[in-house]
Design a protein around this motif. Structure first.
Motif, PDB file in Angstrom:
ATOM      1  N   ALA C 132     -78.659  27.426  38.583  1.00  0.00           N
ATOM      2  CA  ALA C 132     -78.867  28.622  39.403  1.00  0.00           C
ATOM      3  C   ALA C 132     -77.861  28.710  40.549  1.00  0.00           C
ATOM      4  O   ALA C 132     -77.687  29.773  41.149  1.00  0.00           O
ATOM      5  CB  ALA C 132     -80.294  28.642  39.957  1.00  0.00           C
ATOM      6  N   PRO C 135     -72.622  31.316  40.393  1.00  0.00           N
ATOM      7  CA  PRO C 135     -72.663  32.777  40.538  1.00  0.00           C
ATOM      8  C   PRO C 135     -72.710  33.458  39.175  1.00  0.00           C
ATOM      9  O   PRO C 135     -72.107  32.993  38.211  1.00  0.00           O
ATOM     10  CB  PRO C 135     -71.344  33.104  41.254  1.00  0.00           C
ATOM     11  CG  PRO C 135     -70.895  31.838  41.868  1.00  0.00           C
ATOM     12  CD  PRO C 135     -71.412  30.739  40.999  1.00  0.00           C
ATOM     13  N   ALA C 136     -73.434  34.573  39.115  1.00  0.00           N
ATOM     14  CA  ALA C 136     -73.548  35.317  37.862  1.00  0.00           C
ATOM     15  C   ALA C 136     -72.237  36.041  37.580  1.00  0.00           C
ATOM     16  O   ALA C 136     -71.614  36.598  38.482  1.00  0.00           O
ATOM     17  CB  ALA C 136     -74.691  36.320  37.963  1.00  0.00           C
ATOM     18  N   ALA C 139     -71.574  39.540  31.331  1.00  0.00           N
ATOM     19  CA  ALA C 139     -71.933  38.941  30.047  1.00  0.00           C
ATOM     20  C   ALA C 139     -70.664  38.651  29.257  1.00  0.00           C
ATOM     21  O   ALA C 139     -69.722  39.441  29.254  1.00  0.00           O
ATOM     22  CB  ALA C 139     -72.845  39.887  29.271  1.00  0.00           C
TER      23      ALA C 139
END
Lengths: 327, 97, 333
Positions: C132, C135-136, C139
């Motif tokens: 977690a 960083p995102a 996709a």
């Protein structure tokens, strides 16, 4: 270095004959051998230019070290630029065996009395340039350098062997970066093509002017300092690069580029030699910037070099007096 | 002590590639003193795991044989082939030779 | 990472002739042209003292998270160690092509490369310990987690001490900064070799050898500049004054560090303080300098670098460091 001289010096003609004999037998001239003044001067000029190119060549790629887009690429690039410092150092060492110091040569670089490869007077404008420099510029340099491993002057040849050995990762990392980027996004593919478009012609110019306009080539070849002509090496580079470009999926920006069955080689267009001469004469996009950068580093470091010298001198005196006390 | 020259003296660098090998001359570099020369040699000449041991010596401290590196010093040993093991013909059937 | 001599036979050796050869075999790009040089060397390459294989520091290391420690704590702890190394490496890499002489240009790059290697292993460990933290990204982004942590985290998520982000200043200031940093990091890594986390222990074991050299390099230059010329001594003292207030943070424990230390996984940096002081005092004594009388730099709102509170310099560093990566969040490098 001191020398034990058992015999009276032989006369000039005998020395010249001995020198010619070594060259004719394709053996190496070593530092304390007699050599013609012209040979020595030509060597110093060529090795210095090569050393300067390595040192100035740190800048265009170094421009991207702090912006490298992955940790792996950052390590590769930093190590590569570091190698260039090392290569410059090896080559300056080779000139020291000819009696010319690194300081002297640095002064000549900064004053413009000695040149470096013009390619480094072009800017690096995207991260793809790191790949293109590795592929095309180092590729061209390798064509120039591999034959120099057999140059007639021993220390130069040995430095070149070490350099070429280490260079063997430079071109590959560049090509691999471009291949990886070509498998990435459209924007990355465009970046690669744009970079190749910018560097193709300057890379061809790296072999120097056409043989007809290269007055020093014949003499350097006779002395075994240079091993191939400019045009010969340029042709070799084009023939090597075309299939690499095909695998990569980029177009080389030369409408005249095609395979010539009869010659068994590629025909290709003429670089813009006027631009080449303008850049050589100091009017390239980055000439002033590159030399100013080197000058700043050199001058900013002067107090450090002086401090180390002063400290070493003081320690030597101290060490000697301590030894004296012990006795 | 004479005036301070800013250019550091030249050192010749010798590296032992791995245990069991001789030190070989790999090149030279500048340093203010011998200890720094060893450190510099580590950074300059062993970036790729090249060595297990480093020697440095001031270039100025080397005393060398005659300039042309041949004749009176070395020619005499050129014909003493009997010093070399290949001088002696021994049948292939003799083991451990 | 491994590199080795190419076993491929020579592609082509150069002809010595002066004659024009219009045709040359076009080598396959997958051929190592290194092999050309191998052919030039002739028989025994050991005469050249060339390099050999490299070792993977994590080969055979057990990567499971040790019991009794929270994944987030371990991840954040790894970020602290990683970010110190990453930002210190960034600053040192700025010396490339700018050092006082070629020998030191090469030495500083070596140190930067060592620290970059440590950062990479530690960032990968942080991501594995607590995904977690990463960083995102869009996709399908191929960016590996350690790169996402380095290039897509904002400044406030960086956990490095403020010392490492300060601008380089002159060579004297860099030497002081490196001495303070490497002395503290060496004391820490020496203890971390006993970590219950096998990955941290392995990274520390590798790092100890590296950082011992960094400290030696910095200490030698520190003494040299102190005993060199008037100017070098003046510059060194100025650098020492400037860096000294940032020293205390290196041995100030964050709550995460204390918890990890209690779990036998991390090291409480405050336990290294005495040892660090002894080393610094030794170097100062040889250099003939006194400890600067400078108080530690205060925290901001009670928070230090380990809490994500930094100097103005860090966001500038990241602005530069991250610019290419962030422009291509789905790019491949």
């Amino acid at each position: 270095m001191s020398t034990v001289t058992p015999e009276a010096a032989p006369d000039a003609e005998a020395l010249q004959a001995q020198f010619d004999d070594v060259i004719a037998r394709n053996e190496r001239i070593e530092p304390r051998d007699w050599m013609p003044d012209g040979y020595r001067a030509t060597l110093v000029r060529q090795i210095a230019q090569h050393a300067h190119s390595e040192i100035i060549g740190m800048q265009p790629e170094g421009n991207w070290i702090t912006r490298a887009p992955s940790l792996r690429r950052k390590a590769i690039l930093l190590a590569k630029v570091q190698d260039e410092a090392g290569h410059g150092l090896y080559l300056y060492s080779a000139t020291e065996t000819l009696g010319t110091s690194r300081d002297e040569l640095t002064e000549k670089l900064l004053s413009g009395a000695q040149k470096y490869s013009s390619i480094f007077n072009y800017p690096t404008l995207s991260y793809a340039d790191v790949g293109t420099i590795g592929w095309l510029v180092d590729g061209a340099a390798i064509c120039n350098q591999v034959p120099l491993c057999r140059t007639s002057y021993g220390p130069y040849g040995r430095a070149m062997i070490r350099i070429c050995k280490e260079e063997s990762f430079h071109q590959r990392q560049g090509y691999e970066l471009l291949m990886t980027m070509m498998q990435g996004t459209d924007a990355q593919r465009e970046m690669v093509q744009e970079s190749v478009d910018r560097f193709w012609w300057p890379a061809l110019m790296m072999f120097g002017p056409p043989d007809a306009d290269s007055p020093n080539t014949a003499r350097s070849m006779a002395w075994g300092i240079k091993r191939n002509t400019n045009d010969d090496l340029r042709q070799r580079f084009v023939d090597m690069t075309v299939p690499q470009a095909q695998v990569l999926g980029v177009t080389l920006p030369d409408p005249q580029l095609r395979w010539n069955e009869e010659r068994g080689a590629h025909d290709f267009g003429e670089p813009d030699w006027e631009e080449f001469m303008r850049v050589v004469k100091g009017n390239g996009p980055c000439n002033a910037q590159r030399v100013a950068h080197r000058r700043r580093a050199w001058e900013d470091g002067a107090w450090v070099r002086e401090a180390a010298t002063a400290y070493a001198a003081r320690s030597a005196v101290l060490g000697a007096s301590r030894e004296g006390e012990e006795r | 002590m004479s005036e301070i020259r800013a250019e550091w003296p030249l050192y010749e660098v010798f590296v032992r590639g791995k245990r069991g090998l001789n030190h070989v001359h790999v090149g030279s570099l500048h340093a203010a003193d011998p200890e720094t020369a060893v450190r510099n040699a580590r950074d300059v000449y062993t970036r790729r795991n090249e060595g297990v041991s480093i020697w440095v010596v001031r270039s100025a401290d080397i005393t060398a044989s005659s300039p042309d590196e041949k004749d009176p010093m070395f020619a005499p040993s050129g014909d003493k082939v009997y010093r070399h093991p290949t001088f002696y013909e021994i049948p292939d059937t003799v083991p451990h030779m | 990472m491994t590199t080795h001599e190419s076993p491929t036979p020579a592609v082509a050796t150069e002809s010595t002739g002066v004659a024009h050869h219009p045709s040359h075999p076009a080598p396959n790009p997958s051929d190592a042209h290194g092999s050309v040089y191998d052919a030039l060397l002739g028989g025994d390459p050991s005469h050249w003292a060339f390099g050999t294989d490299f070792e993977d520091p994590l080969a055979g290391v057990d990567t499971t998270i040790p019991q009794g420690v929270g994944g987030e704590d371990l991840g954040v702890y790894c970020l602290m160690l990683a970010d110190d190394a990453l930002i210190a490496s960034h600053r040192l890499s700025e010396w490339s092509s700018n050092a006082p002489d070629l020998e030191d240009d090469i030495a500083l790059s070596n140190i930067a490369l060592d620290l970059l290697g440590q950062a990479r292993l530690l960032l990968a460990r942080a991501a594995a310990a607590h995904p977690a933290l990463v960083p995102a990204l869009p996709a399908g982004s191929p960016v590996p987690p350690e790169d996402a942590l380095a290039f897509f985290r904002d400044d406030r998520a960086f956990r490095n001490v403020r010392l490492v982000e300060t601008p380089n200043g002159d060579f004297a200031q860099t030497v002081v900064k490196l001495l303070l940093f490497s002395t503290a990091r060496l004391a820490l890594l020496e203890r971390l070799r006993g970590s219950r986390d096998h990955v941290l222990a392995a990274v520390a074991a590798k790092g100890v050898k590296e950082v011992a050299y960094h400290r030696d390099y910095a200490a030698r230059w520190f003494v040299t500049l102190a005993g060199g010329t008037e100017e070098s001594r003046r510059r060194l003292v100025a650098g020492l004054d400037r860096m000294w207030p940032l020293r205390a943070e290196l041995t100030t424990a964050h709550a995460v560090e204390r918890r990890l230390a209690e779990a036998g996984v991390g090291v409480d940096p405050s336990t290294t303080e005495a040892e660090v002081d002894v080393v610094l005092d030794q170097v100062l004594a040889v250099a003939g300098l006194d400890r600067p009388e400078r108080s530690p730099m205060t925290a901001v709102d009670g928070r230090l670098g380990r809490d994500g509170m930094h100097t103005e310099a860090l966001s500038r560093i990241l602005g530069e460091m991250q610019v290419v990566a962030r422009a291509h969040p789905t790019g491949r490098w």
